[in-house]
Design a protein around this motif. Structure first.
Motif, PDB file in Angstrom:
ATOM      1  N   ASP A 107       0.929  -1.037   0.289  1.00 49.66           N
ATOM      2  CA  ASP A 107       0.288   0.148  -0.299  1.00 49.66           C
ATOM      3  C   ASP A 107       0.833   0.945   0.360  1.00 49.66           C
ATOM      4  O   ASP A 107       0.134   2.349  -1.033  1.00 49.66           O
ATOM      5  N   VAL A 108       1.755   0.945   0.241  1.00 46.02           N
ATOM      6  CA  VAL A 108       2.421   2.008   0.724  1.00 46.02           C
ATOM      7  C   VAL A 108       3.570   2.686  -0.806  1.00 46.02           C
ATOM      8  O   VAL A 108       3.610   3.728  -0.761  1.00 46.02           O
ATOM      9  N   HIS A 109       3.970   1.491  -0.979  1.00 50.38           N
ATOM     10  CA  HIS A 109       4.547   1.985  -2.455  1.00 50.38           C
ATOM     11  C   HIS A 109       3.225   2.163  -3.723  1.00 50.38           C
ATOM     12  O   HIS A 109       3.944   2.828  -4.704  1.00 50.38           O
ATOM     13  N   GLU A 110       2.241   1.387  -3.233  1.00 45.61           N
ATOM     14  CA  GLU A 110       0.929   2.065  -4.346  1.00 45.61           C
ATOM     15  C   GLU A 110       1.413   4.171  -4.252  1.00 45.61           C
ATOM     16  O   GLU A 110       1.177   4.552  -5.525  1.00 45.61           O
ATOM     17  N   ARG A 111       0.903   4.579  -2.390  1.00 44.98           N
ATOM     18  CA  ARG A 111       0.607   5.662  -2.691  1.00 44.98           C
ATOM     19  C   ARG A 111       1.819   6.391  -2.627  1.00 44.98           C
ATOM     20  O   ARG A 111       1.655   7.698  -3.966  1.00 44.98           O
ATOM     21  N   ILE A 112       3.330   6.012  -2.657  1.00 45.47           N
ATOM     22  CA  ILE A 112       4.193   7.262  -3.149  1.00 45.47           C
ATOM     23  C   ILE A 112       4.292   6.831  -5.102  1.00 45.47           C
ATOM     24  O   ILE A 112       4.399   8.196  -5.613  1.00 45.47           O
ATOM     25  N   PHE A 113       3.626   5.997  -5.538  1.00 44.73           N
ATOM     26  CA  PHE A 113       3.708   6.108  -6.944  1.00 44.73           C
ATOM     27  C   PHE A 113       2.273   7.189  -7.481  1.00 44.73           C
ATOM     28  O   PHE A 113       3.033   7.633  -8.331  1.00 44.73           O
ATOM     29  N   HIS A 115       1.658   9.318  -6.098  1.00 41.82           N
ATOM     30  CA  HIS A 115       2.125  10.380  -5.144  1.00 41.82           C
ATOM     31  C   HIS A 115       3.390  11.363  -6.471  1.00 41.82           C
ATOM     32  O   HIS A 115       2.980  11.802  -7.061  1.00 41.82           O
ATOM     33  N   ARG A 116       3.900  10.396  -7.382  1.00 47.01           N
ATOM     34  CA  ARG A 116       4.948  10.515  -8.530  1.00 47.01           C
ATOM     35  C   ARG A 116       4.588  11.451  -9.730  1.00 47.01           C
ATOM     36  O   ARG A 116       4.631  11.775 -10.195  1.00 47.01           O
ATOM     37  N   GLN A 117       3.098  10.594  -9.854  1.00 48.66           N
ATOM     38  CA  GLN A 117       2.539  10.782 -10.813  1.00 48.66           C
ATOM     39  C   GLN A 117       1.523  12.160 -10.967  1.00 48.66           C
ATOM     40  O   GLN A 117       1.243  13.005 -11.799  1.00 48.66           O
ATOM     41  N   LYS A 118       1.956  12.735  -9.409  1.00 48.19           N
ATOM     42  CA  LYS A 118       0.706  13.941  -8.705  1.00 48.19           C
ATOM     43  C   LYS A 118       1.977  14.940 -10.200  1.00 48.19           C
ATOM     44  O   LYS A 118       1.898  16.197 -10.367  1.00 48.19           O
ATOM     45  N   LEU A 119       3.674  14.784  -9.087  1.00 44.85           N
ATOM     46  CA  LEU A 119       4.056  15.478  -9.043  1.00 44.85           C
ATOM     47  C   LEU A 119       4.557  15.667 -10.392  1.00 44.85           C
ATOM     48  O   LEU A 119       4.654  16.875 -10.925  1.00 44.85           O
ATOM     49  N   GLN A 126       5.880  19.207  -3.875  1.00 47.59           N
ATOM     50  CA  GLN A 126       6.017  18.209  -2.965  1.00 47.59           C
ATOM     51  C   GLN A 126       7.046  17.229  -3.801  1.00 47.59           C
ATOM     52  O   GLN A 126       6.211  15.944  -4.197  1.00 47.59           O
ATOM     53  N   ALA A 127       8.737  17.510  -3.758  1.00 50.68           N
ATOM     54  CA  ALA A 127       8.758  16.288  -4.548  1.00 50.68           C
ATOM     55  C   ALA A 127       9.318  14.735  -3.610  1.00 50.68           C
ATOM     56  O   ALA A 127       9.409  13.647  -4.140  1.00 50.68           O
ATOM     57  N   ASP A 128       9.654  15.145  -2.399  1.00 52.28           N
ATOM     58  CA  ASP A 128       9.087  14.037  -1.885  1.00 52.28           C
ATOM     59  C   ASP A 128       8.296  13.417  -1.475  1.00 52.28           C
ATOM     60  O   ASP A 128       7.826  13.667  -1.175  1.00 52.28           O
ATOM     61  N   PRO A 129       7.990  11.742  -2.062  1.00 49.72           N
ATOM     62  CA  PRO A 129       7.033  11.396  -1.536  1.00 49.72           C
ATOM     63  C   PRO A 129       6.263  10.820   0.105  1.00 49.72           C
ATOM     64  O   PRO A 129       5.865  10.347   0.431  1.00 49.72           O
ATOM     65  N   ILE A 130       8.046  10.604   0.802  1.00 50.81           N
ATOM     66  CA  ILE A 130       7.577   9.978   2.127  1.00 50.81           C
ATOM     67  C   ILE A 130       6.986  11.093   2.922  1.00 50.81           C
ATOM     68  O   ILE A 130       5.954  10.793   4.006  1.00 50.81           O
ATOM     69  N   PRO A 131       7.023  12.540   2.724  1.00 49.84           N
ATOM     70  CA  PRO A 131       6.307  12.717   4.442  1.00 49.84           C
ATOM     71  C   PRO A 131       4.715  13.594   3.665  1.00 49.84           C
ATOM     72  O   PRO A 131       3.694  13.392   4.642  1.00 49.84           O
ATOM     73  N   PRO A 132       4.096  13.641   2.701  1.00 44.01           N
ATOM     74  CA  PRO A 132       2.928  13.501   2.510  1.00 44.01           C
ATOM     75  C   PRO A 132       2.101  11.694   2.386  1.00 44.01           C
ATOM     76  O   PRO A 132       1.208  11.887   2.852  1.00 44.01           O
ATOM     77  N   VAL A 133       2.943  11.236   2.143  1.00 43.22           N
ATOM     78  CA  VAL A 133       2.481   9.302   2.074  1.00 43.22           C
ATOM     79  C   VAL A 133       2.170   9.072   3.837  1.00 43.22           C
ATOM     80  O   VAL A 133       1.486   8.330   4.819  1.00 43.22           O
ATOM     81  N   ALA A 134       3.179   9.645   4.309  1.00 39.23           N
ATOM     82  CA  ALA A 134       3.486   9.361   6.138  1.00 39.23           C
ATOM     83  C   ALA A 134       1.974  10.650   6.413  1.00 39.23           C
ATOM     84  O   ALA A 134       1.003   9.417   8.020  1.00 39.23           O
ATOM     85  N   SER A 135       1.625  11.257   6.138  1.00 42.88           N
ATOM     86  CA  SER A 135       0.488  12.205   6.707  1.00 42.88           C
ATOM     87  C   SER A 135      -0.761  11.406   6.341  1.00 42.88           C
ATOM     88  O   SER A 135      -1.377  11.213   6.961  1.00 42.88           O
ATOM     89  N   GLU A 136      -0.409  11.634   4.996  1.00 40.24           N
ATOM     90  CA  GLU A 136      -2.128  10.404   4.716  1.00 40.24           C
ATOM     91  C   GLU A 136      -2.170   9.394   5.835  1.00 40.24           C
ATOM     92  O   GLU A 136      -3.432   9.132   6.438  1.00 40.24           O
TER      93      GLU A 136
END
Length: 379
Positions: A107-113, A115-119, A126-136
């Motif tokens: 699930d984490v990897h899917e969220r990271i993917f 986020h990168r698509q949004k970027l 936000q270039a770094d996907p970890i903080p927004p994924v952690a917030s979600e």
């Protein structure tokens, strides 16, 4: 469903009185630790409830001291999952999540993917996907409960420290079960030095507690269950269902995936360290020995439904079945199967190399049915 006001200890004592389980001082010790955490979470919830938006501001402040979770480790079948499930069902908070660790990381990897698509599409800066994924993740669950915590994937290993650094800083509480203590996680993994900060982080935010009991309760429940059921038919299917239900031991059955060399191997039914497949899902797909090893790294008990006769018309399937049995045997894992015939009668024609190799397969399948193999399994 347990009463939300019950403690884990009281529920465990009730199960002992009812004869559902045997008294185990080690399990009761873990239950008392879970009770302390349950009370702390309930108290923290009550304090936050005074402000309806309290949890929204949790990311801006850290609890002082931070509320520490639990990392419970011990051998297979010791009761770790049962204790965590009692705790999870009892803890009176809404923002909680219970998951198999590998399903969570998928699930984490899917969220990271995403986020990168949004970027890429210019929807975020936000270039770094970890903080927004952690917030979600934290917005969805303050309490994370992981069953069978193990780290085998290098991609998981590389992001765990950063991801949980963010989660713990927000006030996330972790309760996890594992077969190994933290120092042995990802023990011989590639670039393990980059993973070591996560172990230190884990020790800071979770009490590391061994479940020291010499009894494998899951194995004792499975003693006497038929391992190889043939011929195929309603009786064999019913026997398989009984064995599967016993192995599940109340766990939730889900689909899962095992990451291997940039691919995802689908697990059609999984619960804890048990996985179930049809013969076709394991031997008619283009899987190799390394794929079977990847599966056996995550699961120590394999169920296979409807093994057919094997012969020249199924040469590739026969080769894969030989590799599969070798891998299960070499890993010391358990096998439950329904088949058209006993092992010695599966192969219809002994042609070529497969004929000689299948003699070894038959020998191993017969040994896997013995009480001695079951006793020494997961070695």
């Amino acid at each position: 469903m347990p009463n939300p006001e019950d403690s884990v200890s009281r529920q465990l004592e009730a199960m002992i009185v009812a004869g559902t389980i045997s008294r185990d001082p080690a399990q009761l010790g873990i239950a008392r630790r879970l009770d302390h955490l349950l009370a702390a979470l309930a108290g923290s919830r009550a304090q936050r409830k005074s402000n309806a938006l309290g949890w929204l501001f949790a990311a801006r402040k850290r609890e002082n001291p931070p509320l520490k979770g639990l990392y419970i480790y011990g051998g297979v079948g010791r009761g770790k999952t049962m204790l965590m499930d009692l705790f999870y069902e009892t803890v009176p908070i809404q923002r909680k999540r219970r998951a198999h660790f590998h399903a969570f990381m998928a699930d984490v990897h899917e969220r990271i993917f995403k986020h990168r698509q949004k970027l890429k599409n210019g929807e975020t800066r936000q270039a770094d996907p970890i903080p927004p994924v952690a917030s979600e993740l934290f917005a969805e669950a303050r309490l994370l409960c992981f069953d069978e915590f193990s780290v085998t994937d290098i991609t998981d290993a590389m992001i765990l420290s950063r991801l949980f650094g963010e989660l713990f800083a927000k006030g996330c509480v972790l309760v996890a079960t594992s077969n190994v203590e933290p120092v042995n996680l990802y023990r011989e993994g590639l670039n393990r030095d980059l993973f070591l900060p996560f172990i230190d982080l884990l020790k800071s935010y979770a009490d590391i507690v061994p479940l020291d009991t010499g009894t494998d309760y899951r194995m004792s429940k499975m003693e006497g269950l038929p391992v190889w059921l043939s011929p195929l038919g309603p009786q064999a299917d019913a026997g398989m269902e009984r064995a599967w239900k016993t192995a599940m031991d109340g766990r939730v059955v889900t689909t899962a995936e095992v990451a291997h060399k940039g691919r995802k191997i689908k697990i059609p039914a999984a619960a804890g360290t048990c996985a179930r497949f049809s013969f076709g899902e394991l031997c008619e797909r283009p899987l190799a020995a390394a794929d079977y090893l990847a599966i056996l790294t995550h699961y120590d008990t394999i169920f296979i439904d409807h093994i057919p006769h094997l012969g020249p018309e199924r040469r590739n399937e026969t080769k894969r079945f030989i590799l599969l049995v070798d891998t299960i045997y070499d890993r010391g894992a358990r096998l439950f199967a329904t088949a058209v015939a006993p092992p010695a009668d599966l192969l219809t024609a002994r042609n070529g190399t497969e004929g000689f190799e299948f003699d070894r397969t038959v020998s191993r399948l017969i040994e896997m049915q013995s009480a001695e193999y079951a006793k020494n399994s997961h070695r």
